[in-house]
Write a protein that holds these residues in place. Structure first.
Motif, PDB file in Angstrom:
ATOM      1  N   LYS A 144       0.796  -1.107   0.077  1.00  0.00           N
ATOM      2  CA  LYS A 144      -0.047   0.110   0.026  1.00  0.00           C
ATOM      3  C   LYS A 144       0.848   1.232   0.157  1.00  0.00           C
ATOM      4  O   LYS A 144       2.082   1.366   0.612  1.00  0.00           O
ATOM      5  CB  LYS A 144      -0.887   0.072   1.313  1.00  0.00           C
ATOM      6  CG  LYS A 144      -2.162  -1.016   1.053  1.00  0.00           C
ATOM      7  CD  LYS A 144      -3.136  -0.901   2.325  1.00  0.00           C
ATOM      8  CE  LYS A 144      -2.337  -1.593   3.540  1.00  0.00           C
ATOM      9  NZ  LYS A 144      -3.252  -1.824   4.638  1.00  0.00           N
ATOM     10  N   SER A 145       0.380   2.154  -0.772  1.00  0.00           N
ATOM     11  CA  SER A 145       1.041   3.476  -0.944  1.00  0.00           C
ATOM     12  C   SER A 145       1.060   4.199   0.468  1.00  0.00           C
ATOM     13  O   SER A 145      -0.176   4.327   0.944  1.00  0.00           O
ATOM     14  CB  SER A 145       0.730   4.139  -2.153  1.00  0.00           C
ATOM     15  OG  SER A 145       1.324   5.689  -2.070  1.00  0.00           O
ATOM     16  N   ILE A 146       2.151   5.055   0.528  1.00  0.00           N
ATOM     17  CA  ILE A 146       1.991   6.093   1.896  1.00  0.00           C
ATOM     18  C   ILE A 146       0.864   7.192   1.712  1.00  0.00           C
ATOM     19  O   ILE A 146       0.220   7.532   2.597  1.00  0.00           O
ATOM     20  CB  ILE A 146       3.543   6.786   1.678  1.00  0.00           C
ATOM     21  CG1 ILE A 146       3.500   7.569   3.116  1.00  0.00           C
ATOM     22  CG2 ILE A 146       3.245   7.851   0.520  1.00  0.00           C
ATOM     23  CD1 ILE A 146       4.984   8.257   3.357  1.00  0.00           C
ATOM     24  N   ASP A 147       0.289   7.305   0.515  1.00  0.00           N
ATOM     25  CA  ASP A 147      -0.914   8.225   0.308  1.00  0.00           C
ATOM     26  C   ASP A 147      -2.227   7.618   0.803  1.00  0.00           C
ATOM     27  O   ASP A 147      -3.218   8.386   1.006  1.00  0.00           O
ATOM     28  CB  ASP A 147      -1.359   8.405  -1.329  1.00  0.00           C
ATOM     29  CG  ASP A 147      -0.038   8.818  -1.860  1.00  0.00           C
ATOM     30  OD1 ASP A 147       0.756   9.766  -1.348  1.00  0.00           O
ATOM     31  OD2 ASP A 147       0.096   8.811  -3.096  1.00  0.00           O
ATOM     32  N   GLU A 148      -2.094   6.192   1.122  1.00  0.00           N
ATOM     33  CA  GLU A 148      -3.176   5.401   1.870  1.00  0.00           C
ATOM     34  C   GLU A 148      -2.986   5.325   3.334  1.00  0.00           C
ATOM     35  O   GLU A 148      -4.034   5.130   4.051  1.00  0.00           O
ATOM     36  CB  GLU A 148      -3.445   4.244   1.056  1.00  0.00           C
ATOM     37  CG  GLU A 148      -3.410   4.157  -0.151  1.00  0.00           C
ATOM     38  CD  GLU A 148      -3.509   2.459  -0.623  1.00  0.00           C
ATOM     39  OE1 GLU A 148      -4.518   1.912  -0.412  1.00  0.00           O
ATOM     40  OE2 GLU A 148      -2.909   2.360  -1.661  1.00  0.00           O
TER      41      GLU A 148
END
Length: 247
Positions: A144-148
Motif C-alpha cells: 500500500k502506498s504512503i498516500d493511503e
C-alpha cells in the motif's frame, strides 16, 4: 593615354614584375583616390593586381617530411601502416627543427591530395561499440502506498505509527545491520541488531519486537522500497510504502 571617368587619365604601361611605382604613377594614384576609386580598382587600372599573392602552403617547405610521412602511412618500411597520429609522433625526433603540422592538418593534406597517401589508404579506425543505454525499470511499490496511510499517522496525532529503516556499516555480506523503528509522534526509537539486511531477518526482528512490546503498539509501519522490507506485510497488516525512489 587612356581616358578615365571624371576626366582622369593614366598611362597604361607594362611594368616589370617586382618593380616599384614611378613618381608619375604615384601622382595618378593620389588623384584616383581623391576621386573615390578603391585600391582594387586602381590596381586594375595600373595592371598591378597581385594574382598569386597570399601565404604559401606550409607543405611546400616540408617535402622531405611529407615523403617520410607517406612511407609510414603506406607501410613501405615493414608493411605496417601507421595512422597519422602515430606517424607524426614517430617523425618528430627526426624533424625536430621543423614546425611540424598537427594531426588535423595532415588529414587535410591527405584529403586535398597534397600527400601521396589517399584517404582510402589510411588505417581504418576501430569502430567503437555503441554504448548500451540502461533501461531504467520503474521500481514498483511492495504494498500500500504512503498516500493511503491513516490521517493519524500523517498528523502525528497518536503514538504507534512507526517509520522503519536499516543502518549498515561496512557493506559486507557478513556484517550485522541495525534495524531502527521511529515513532512519528514521540520520536521514540526502537533499535535492534539483526544478522543481515534481508527480508527474512527484518521480519524475524519485527515478530520479536511485537512479542516484547505487544502487538497493539505497532499500529502502522512505513518503509521505503528497499528489498529488505518487501515482505513486511507477511508479519504486519498495516504496512505502507514511500513513493518509489523517495527516502
Amino acid at each position: 593615354m587612356a581616358q578615365l571617368d571624371n576626366n582622369t587619365s593614366i598611362t597604361n604601361t607594362t611594368t616589370p614584375k617586382g618593380s616599384h611605382l614611378s613618381e608619375k604613377e604615384r601622382a595618378q594614384i593620389e588623384i584616383l583616390h581623391k576621386e573615390g576609386y578603391s585600391n582594387r580598382a586602381i590596381a586594375r587600372k595600373f595592371n598591378r593586381n597581385r594574382l598569386n599573392s597570399g601565404r604559401r602552403g606550409k607543405y611546400l617547405l616540408m617535402k622531405d617530411f611529407i615523403k617520410e610521412l607517406d612511407n609510414l602511412l603506406l607501410g613501405r618500411y615493414d608493411s605496417f601502416k601507421y595512422a597519422p597520429y602515430g606517424a607524426l609522433k614517430k617523425l618528430k625526433p627526426k624533424f625536430k627543427d621543423l614546425d611540424l603540422p598537427c594531426v588535423t592538418t595532415i588529414y587535410n593534406w591527405i584529403n586535398k591530395g597534397i600527400t601521396e597517401t589517399n584517404p582510402i589508404d589510411l588505417v581504418k579506425k576501430p569502430k567503437l561499440r555503441p554504448r548500451k543505454v540502461k533501461q531504467e525499470t520503474q521500481k514498483r511499490c511492495f504494498g500500500k502506498s504512503i498516500d493511503e496511510r491513516p490521517v493519524e499517522a500523517n498528523l502525528r496525532s497518536e503514538i504507534g505509527h512507526f517509520e522503519i529503516d536499516t543502518i549498515q556499516g561496512k557493506k559486507m555480506a557478513t556484517d550485522k545491520v541495525i534495524l531502527v523503528l521511529t515513532d512519528r509522534k514521540s520520536r521514540y526509537n526502537i533499535v535492534k541488531v539483526i544478522n543481515s539486511k534481508t527480508s527474512q531477518d527484518v521480519n524475524k526482528a519485527i515478530l520479536e519486537l511485537k512479542a516484547e512490546y505487544g502487538s497493539k503498539l505497532f499500529k502502522t509501519i512505513t518503509a521505503d522500497n528497499g528489498s529488505e522490507f518487501s515482505e513486511l506485510n507477511k508479519v504486519h497488516s498495516e504496512v505502507y510504502y514511500a513513493h518509489p525512489y523517495s527516502p
